[in-house]
Write a protein that holds these residues in place. Sequence first.
Motif: not given
Length: 238
Positions: A36-38, A45-46, A51-56, A152-154
């Motif tokens: 999320v940071w990258v 940030l918005p 996208l934070i839900g699927p990433l989590g 990719v970051c994940m």
Amino acid sequence: MQTRWISRLLPAATNTRPTEWSRAAIGVSLGTLFSVWVCSLMFGLPVAMHLIGPLGASAILLFAVSSGALAQPWSIVGGYLCATLVSLGVVHFFGRTLDTACLAVGLALVCMCLLRCLHPPAGALALLVVLADPDSASLGWGLLAPVMLSAVCMLLAALAYNNLTRVRYPKKAAEPDPAFANPPVPGDPGITAEDLQKALEQMDAFIDVTPEDLEALIRSSEHYARRRSVGEVFTHSG
């Protein structure tokens, strides 16, 4: 009969130690934060928060059950790619509605199955791409960039953290074990990795396990079975 039905609803044992839970929890937190940071640095940030839900959800797969077939690198990268492209195509032709969001997730599933990159969190991503917030929707087809950057970051975080904490990732194909294929008993043809693959195909269902994992499990079970058999022999002879 009713008791047996109720027992099916009870959770199965996880067979993991609390130390593994802690290791995975730290990885999930760090991996999600990093992704999320990258993404926020590059696209704001918005968009990253959208996208934070699927990433989590992906983080739980990649850090907690990293040996599963649904958590391998091609699963997350290919799954996110399929979900985003399919959803943007649906938006282009049919617009942004609840109905088209549901259509997008179904089509994304078919696409992931065809490309062998099934990744459950990508289903949530497909819904979010169609029902996007104004900042994300304004990117149009450009939304593919933050999505793939986050994926990719994940993946990079999972590769680094899992291997640093002595969890091999990605899952490597096990070396063929001659003893596994040899008949343990005269007349017994034994079980090979190819046999396991065919058995999985005949199950006609989504099973998050690889033939290599099954082979290792069977080998380990046979080892404990032999130890138990030897112990019983000594017990009876004594």
